[in-house]
Design an enzyme around this catalytic site. Structure first.
Site, PDB file in Angstrom:
ATOM      1  N   HIS A 132       1.023  -1.296  -0.183  1.00  0.00           N
ATOM      2  CA  HIS A 132      -0.404   0.014   0.472  1.00  0.00           C
ATOM      3  C   HIS A 132       0.742   1.073   0.480  1.00  0.00           C
ATOM      4  O   HIS A 132       0.905   2.047  -0.622  1.00  0.00           O
ATOM      5  CB  HIS A 132      -1.150  -0.156   1.644  1.00  0.00           C
TER       6      HIS A 132
HETATM    7  C1  BDR Z   1      -2.553   0.568   5.737  1.00  0.00           C
HETATM    8  O1  BDR Z   1      -2.106  -0.518   6.666  1.00  0.00           O
HETATM    9  C2  BDR Z   1      -1.125  -0.444   7.948  1.00  0.00           C
HETATM   10  O2  BDR Z   1      -1.423  -1.457   7.754  1.00  0.00           O
HETATM   11  C3  BDR Z   1      -0.091  -0.617   6.142  1.00  0.00           C
HETATM   12  O3  BDR Z   1       0.660   0.202   6.693  1.00  0.00           O
HETATM   13  C4  BDR Z   1      -0.825   0.443   5.729  1.00  0.00           C
HETATM   14  O4  BDR Z   1      -0.614   1.580   5.961  1.00  0.00           O
HETATM   15  C5  BDR Z   1      -2.846  -0.331   4.969  1.00  0.00           C
HETATM   16  O5  BDR Z   1      -4.618  -0.536   5.158  1.00  0.00           O
END
Ligand code: BDR
Ligand code: CA
Length: 328
Positions: A248
């Site tokens: 992400h």
């Molecule tokens: C987001 O949540 C975190 O666990 C990850 O680093 C990312 O920023 C994805 O939902």
């Protein structure tokens, strides 16, 4: 070409780690500093992981400022966490790179954000890829932040898909009140990269092998972190294609150097803070039913090929080669 300056607000984390390396190593970017916040793991581990990753790729010159350890309003939300909860499995507590030889900065994250934006004449893009606690606090103490930040690029939210609940994405759910403050603030430009986009830029085991084959510290570490994510996602939150994972936070950094990595549409976005089933949901007015002025460029798609090519290209260059690149 002048480098694009940015500050990354992170809760490092396996995907944050790839974002940090991309921001630290891409020759068109100037990572001014990293700020950390409670999120994937407790904030002290986020700080430690961020220092480790930067040192590992030869960027010990980039300072790390530790931020807030609790969400704005909810004292036990989302902590305490079980080590084997969702975030625990996808991220682990300590990343598998050697300990850092240095310490976090003496100044805290919120103070750093306020003082940097108060004093600079440079355009510094703000890229929060974690719960928005630091950003909301800085905004509350220094409302002019909205004028000083040329663009805020947020990893968070989801329209078709949630990941921590059926309705909500982790970063927004992790501090819904903070997210509500940030989305309601009149920033000059808000770019939102939700799960709808990051789940379109899936990275596979084959891609990991290509990253590992680069033979650089960043390539090897990225292969390690992403491989760990694939295993966890296959076990507990399978993607549309098995053997793949979203990375992400790195998609946000990728967008800064190659805007075509995401495809956006402009909509009004608000955050649910009270719904029993929907707390932390980003309500995206895709059909313009609410009458509110669209304030957010929302990514609904991402180009996996471009994204992976960018990771390979950036992580394939040794730090020495990168230092020789001139982007003035
Ligand atoms: C987001 O949540 C975190 O666990 C990850 O680093 C990312 O920023 C994805 O939902
Ligand atoms: Ca994150």
């Amino acid at each position: 070409m002048a480098k694009r300056k940015l500050i990354l607000d992170v809760d490092t984390g396996t995907d944050d780690a790839v974002a940090v390396m991309l921001a630290a190593l891409h020759p068109a970017l100037d990572l001014v500093g990293c700020t950390t916040v409670n999120g994937n793991v407790e904030v002290q581990y986020c700080t430690d992981n961020t220092l480790r990753v930067l040192d590992h790729v030869g960027r010990s010159d980039i300072p790390v400022y530790e931020g807030l350890a609790r969400p704005l309003v909810r004292p036990d939300f989302p902590i305490p966490r079980a080590v084997n909860d969702l975030a625990g499995q996808i991220h682990g507590r300590t990343l598998s790179v050697p300990p850092s030889g240095r310490r976090k900065a003496d100044v805290g994250a919120v103070e750093f954000l306020i003082e940097t934006y108060r004093n600079t004449t440079d355009e510094i893009t703000l890229v929060p890829v974690a719960p928005l606690t630091n950003i909301a606090t800085a905004l509350t103490l220094y409302p002019k932040l909205i004028e000083r930040v040329p663009e805020i690029v947020i990893m968070g939210g989801g329209h078709e898909v949630g990941n921590i609940t059926p309705s909500a994405e982790f970063n927004i759910w992790g501090d819904p009140e903070a997210a509500s403050i940030v989305f309601a603030a009149k920033f000059r430009k808000i770019t939102m990269v939700p799960l709808d986009a990051t789940h379109r830029a899936l990275v596979s085991y084959d891609d990991c092998e290509n990253l590992r084959a680069l033979g650089t510290p960043a390539g090897t570490a990225a292969a390690e972190f992403i491989g760990h994510r694939i295993q966890a996602h296959d076990a507990i939150q399978r993607m549309a294609v098995a053997g793949t994972t979203p990375v992400h936070d790195a998609v946000c950094v990728g967008y800064l150097v190659d805007p075509a990595i995401i495809t956006t549409r402009r909509h009004r976005v608000a955050v649910e803070t009270s719904g029993t089933l929907t707390v932390g949901r980003t309500v995206i007015d895709t059909h313009f039913r609410g009458g509110g002025e669209p304030q957010c460029d929302v990514a609904f798609d991402a180009d996996a090929g471009r994204f992976i090519a960018l990771l390979l290209e950036t992580f394939g260059k040794s730090p020495r080669h990168l230092a020789e690149c001139h982007y003035e």
